[in-house]
Design an enzyme around this catalytic site. Sequence first.
Site, PDB file in Angstrom:
ATOM      1  N   CYS A 144      -8.689 -13.530  17.584  1.00 17.08           N
ATOM      2  CA  CYS A 144      -9.112 -12.327  18.556  1.00 17.08           C
ATOM      3  C   CYS A 144     -10.488 -11.862  17.610  1.00 17.08           C
ATOM      4  O   CYS A 144     -10.450 -11.775  16.492  1.00 17.08           O
ATOM      5  CB  CYS A 144      -8.133 -11.164  18.493  1.00 17.08           C
ATOM      6  SG  CYS A 144      -6.494 -11.787  18.886  1.00 17.08           S
ATOM      7  N   CYS A 155      -3.325 -18.303  13.899  1.00 13.63           N
ATOM      8  CA  CYS A 155      -3.073 -17.622  15.177  1.00 13.63           C
ATOM      9  C   CYS A 155      -3.086 -18.678  16.447  1.00 13.63           C
ATOM     10  O   CYS A 155      -3.710 -19.513  16.433  1.00 13.63           O
ATOM     11  CB  CYS A 155      -4.181 -16.573  15.252  1.00 13.63           C
ATOM     12  SG  CYS A 155      -4.028 -15.280  13.857  1.00 13.63           S
ATOM     13  N   ARG A 189      -8.525  -9.206  10.105  1.00 12.09           N
ATOM     14  CA  ARG A 189      -8.197 -10.118   9.077  1.00 12.09           C
ATOM     15  C   ARG A 189      -9.027 -11.267   9.055  1.00 12.09           C
ATOM     16  O   ARG A 189      -8.468 -12.584   8.872  1.00 12.09           O
ATOM     17  CB  ARG A 189      -6.680 -10.250   8.826  1.00 12.09           C
ATOM     18  CG  ARG A 189      -5.960  -9.016   8.470  1.00 12.09           C
ATOM     19  CD  ARG A 189      -4.720  -9.261   7.937  1.00 12.09           C
ATOM     20  NE  ARG A 189      -3.842  -8.020   7.272  1.00 12.09           N
ATOM     21  CZ  ARG A 189      -3.265  -7.449   8.134  1.00 12.09           C
ATOM     22  NH1 ARG A 189      -2.487  -8.472   9.153  1.00 12.09           N
ATOM     23  NH2 ARG A 189      -2.397  -6.362   7.699  1.00 12.09           N
ATOM     24  N   CYS A 206     -10.573  -8.864  15.167  1.00  9.70           N
ATOM     25  CA  CYS A 206      -9.682  -9.022  14.096  1.00  9.70           C
ATOM     26  C   CYS A 206      -9.945  -8.702  12.707  1.00  9.70           C
ATOM     27  O   CYS A 206     -11.035  -8.946  12.232  1.00  9.70           O
ATOM     28  CB  CYS A 206      -8.985 -10.433  13.888  1.00  9.70           C
ATOM     29  SG  CYS A 206      -7.649 -10.705  12.726  1.00  9.70           S
ATOM     30  N   ASP A 216      -7.622   4.158   9.931  1.00 11.42           N
ATOM     31  CA  ASP A 216      -6.839   3.753   9.051  1.00 11.42           C
ATOM     32  C   ASP A 216      -7.857   3.703   7.725  1.00 11.42           C
ATOM     33  O   ASP A 216      -9.038   3.408   7.799  1.00 11.42           O
ATOM     34  CB  ASP A 216      -6.426   1.992   9.019  1.00 11.42           C
ATOM     35  CG  ASP A 216      -5.236   1.777   8.171  1.00 11.42           C
ATOM     36  OD1 ASP A 216      -4.641   2.834   7.523  1.00 11.42           O
ATOM     37  OD2 ASP A 216      -4.813   0.762   8.612  1.00 11.42           O
ATOM     38  N   ASP A 276     -11.824  -1.028  12.593  1.00  9.28           N
ATOM     39  CA  ASP A 276     -12.082  -0.986  11.251  1.00  9.28           C
ATOM     40  C   ASP A 276     -13.492  -1.463  11.109  1.00  9.28           C
ATOM     41  O   ASP A 276     -14.097  -2.321  11.888  1.00  9.28           O
ATOM     42  CB  ASP A 276     -11.197  -1.620  10.473  1.00  9.28           C
ATOM     43  CG  ASP A 276      -9.711  -1.199  10.273  1.00  9.28           C
ATOM     44  OD1 ASP A 276      -9.797   0.164  10.625  1.00  9.28           O
ATOM     45  OD2 ASP A 276      -8.835  -1.992  10.220  1.00  9.28           O
ATOM     46  N   ARG A 332       0.750  -1.246  -0.141  1.00  6.48           N
ATOM     47  CA  ARG A 332      -0.073   0.018   0.099  1.00  6.48           C
ATOM     48  C   ARG A 332       0.732   1.452  -0.214  1.00  6.48           C
ATOM     49  O   ARG A 332       0.325   2.152  -0.506  1.00  6.48           O
ATOM     50  CB  ARG A 332      -0.958  -0.108   1.216  1.00  6.48           C
ATOM     51  CG  ARG A 332      -2.083  -0.801   1.012  1.00  6.48           C
ATOM     52  CD  ARG A 332      -2.772  -0.846   2.662  1.00  6.48           C
ATOM     53  NE  ARG A 332      -3.491   0.318   2.935  1.00  6.48           N
ATOM     54  CZ  ARG A 332      -3.702   0.527   4.163  1.00  6.48           C
ATOM     55  NH1 ARG A 332      -3.576  -0.293   5.059  1.00  6.48           N
ATOM     56  NH2 ARG A 332      -4.547   1.816   4.339  1.00  6.48           N
ATOM     57  N   TYR A 333       2.134   1.267   0.583  1.00  2.00           N
ATOM     58  CA  TYR A 333       2.903   2.326   0.645  1.00  2.00           C
ATOM     59  C   TYR A 333       4.307   2.191  -0.242  1.00  2.00           C
ATOM     60  O   TYR A 333       4.630   1.042   0.060  1.00  2.00           O
ATOM     61  CB  TYR A 333       3.209   2.572   2.217  1.00  2.00           C
ATOM     62  CG  TYR A 333       1.974   2.779   3.203  1.00  2.00           C
ATOM     63  CD1 TYR A 333       1.215   3.739   3.065  1.00  2.00           C
ATOM     64  CD2 TYR A 333       1.707   1.571   3.969  1.00  2.00           C
ATOM     65  CE1 TYR A 333       0.096   3.885   3.822  1.00  2.00           C
ATOM     66  CE2 TYR A 333       0.572   1.767   4.550  1.00  2.00           C
ATOM     67  CZ  TYR A 333      -0.379   3.014   4.752  1.00  2.00           C
ATOM     68  OH  TYR A 333      -1.489   2.915   5.511  1.00  2.00           O
ATOM     69  N   LYS A 391      -2.995   6.384   7.459  1.00  7.94           N
ATOM     70  CA  LYS A 391      -3.415   6.493   8.769  1.00  7.94           C
ATOM     71  C   LYS A 391      -3.826   7.984   9.054  1.00  7.94           C
ATOM     72  O   LYS A 391      -2.755   8.563   9.362  1.00  7.94           O
ATOM     73  CB  LYS A 391      -2.697   5.639   9.899  1.00  7.94           C
ATOM     74  CG  LYS A 391      -2.481   4.389   9.678  1.00  7.94           C
ATOM     75  CD  LYS A 391      -1.206   3.762  10.444  1.00  7.94           C
ATOM     76  CE  LYS A 391      -1.120   2.402  10.050  1.00  7.94           C
ATOM     77  NZ  LYS A 391      -0.463   2.145   8.682  1.00  7.94           N
ATOM     78  N   ARG A 414       7.303   0.271   1.957  1.00  9.40           N
ATOM     79  CA  ARG A 414       7.115  -0.949   2.721  1.00  9.40           C
ATOM     80  C   ARG A 414       6.158  -1.680   2.276  1.00  9.40           C
ATOM     81  O   ARG A 414       5.221  -1.282   1.557  1.00  9.40           O
ATOM     82  CB  ARG A 414       7.158  -0.485   4.279  1.00  9.40           C
ATOM     83  CG  ARG A 414       5.870   0.241   4.520  1.00  9.40           C
ATOM     84  CD  ARG A 414       6.019   1.088   5.937  1.00  9.40           C
ATOM     85  NE  ARG A 414       4.790   2.072   6.042  1.00  9.40           N
ATOM     86  CZ  ARG A 414       4.613   3.269   5.690  1.00  9.40           C
ATOM     87  NH1 ARG A 414       5.458   3.588   4.838  1.00  9.40           N
ATOM     88  NH2 ARG A 414       3.465   3.945   5.958  1.00  9.40           N
TER      89      ARG A 414
END
Length: 361
Positions: A128, A124, A133, A131, A329, A292, A111-112, A336, A115
Site C-alpha cells: 500500500c 505483504c 511501515r 503504508c 497516533d 502519519d 510502546r504500551y 492515540k 501489549r
Amino acid sequence: MNKKNFLSYFNASAKDWRDWRWQFGNRVTRLETLENIFRKTVLNKDLFKAVNPFYPMAITPYYLSLIRNNDTKDAIFSQCIPHPQEINFDKSAEDPLQEDSHMPVPKLVHRYSDRCLAIVTENCATYCRHCNRKRFWSPTKLISLNARLQKMIRYLIRSPQIREVIISGGDPLTFNNKTLEKILASLKAIPHIEVLRIGSRIPVVMPMRVTKELCSILKRYRPLWFNTQFNHPNEITTESARACQMLQEAGIPVSNQSVLLKGINDSAEVMKNLLYGLQKISVRPYYLFHCDPVKGCTHFRTDPKKGIIMMEEIWKQSSGLCLPQYVLDVPGSAGKIPLNVMSKAIKNDLKNHKHFFDKFQ
Ligand code: SF4
C-alpha cells in the site's frame, strides 16, 4: 481490465484466480506488466523507475482488478500504483512513531505496558503506497522468522505485564498455514498472554487467502481478534465480504482500521459509504487513523481539521455502530489522541503535542 480479461492476460483459470498461492505468485511487480494490462497508462516511466528502488511495487491481480479508472482519481489505483510524490521527502521521517526505538528485541515493538506488536514478516500481498511501515519493504538486514520469534518469546516470558500480542508486519497471512500456526502456538503457550490479535490487509487485497483451513487454525487460538484495513467502499466486494464472514463464523471478531487518505476517502460522502458498507458486512469500524508523517506518504496527508469536520458531519447522521474513533497516533507511549470532536481536552492534547501536530499542517 475486468477479471475475465485478467484471466486471459495471465492465461489462468477461474480456479487459479480463487487460489491465494496463484494470486501471490502472480503479483504485478513490473512497469511493463502494468503497461500491458492498462494499455494506455498515465505512468511516467522515468518517475516510476525513480520511485521503485526506494519503494517497490507488488499488487495481487485481484486488487488490481478493482481499479475502475486508470488514474490517480481512482481510489484503488492511488493506493497501489507508485506515485512520483513518494520520493518527495519533505517534512517526513522514516519512523515518525519511533517504533524502532521501542524494540527491546528485534521487531518487537513495546510502546504500551500491557501489549506489544510482533512484526513477524516484511512481506505483504500488496504494497500500500500509504503504508506507515514502508521503511521495511527493502530490509537492509533480513532476520529469519525463527531468529526473531526465539528472541520475542524470551522477552515475552520475562515480561508478565504483557497480556496481548498483536501479530503484524508486513502481513502475517502471507505465511502458509503451518508457519502461521507455529507463531500462534508459540505465543499462546506463554501463560500470561491472554489475547492474540492479527493485523492483516488480506481480506482487502487477497481475500482468497481466507480458507476453511485457515479459519479452523485461527479458531483454535481464540480469543483472537482480527483487524483489517478497508479504506474505500470499492474495496467491499463479494470476495472480501465472504472472507470477513468466514472469519466471523469461526468466532473471530473482525474490526477495521482505516487511514484518512487525501483524495481517496477524505470526503464525508465516501467515508459514510465506507462505514455503512462495513456495517453491512458486520465489520466494526474501530479506528480512523490520521495519516502519519511518514517518508514517502506526504501526498496522502490531509489537514486534521478537515478530518474533524468530516467526522462531525457523519457523526450527526449516523448510528454509533458505524463510527470509528478518529485518532492521531503520537510517538512513544502517549498513544492515540482522539480527534472526533474538538473538545477542550483534545485541544489541550494537541497543544501538548504541537511539535508533532505541526507536521500535519
Ligand atoms: S498490508 Fe499493511 S504492512 Fe503491508 S503495505 Fe499494506 S499497510 Fe503496509
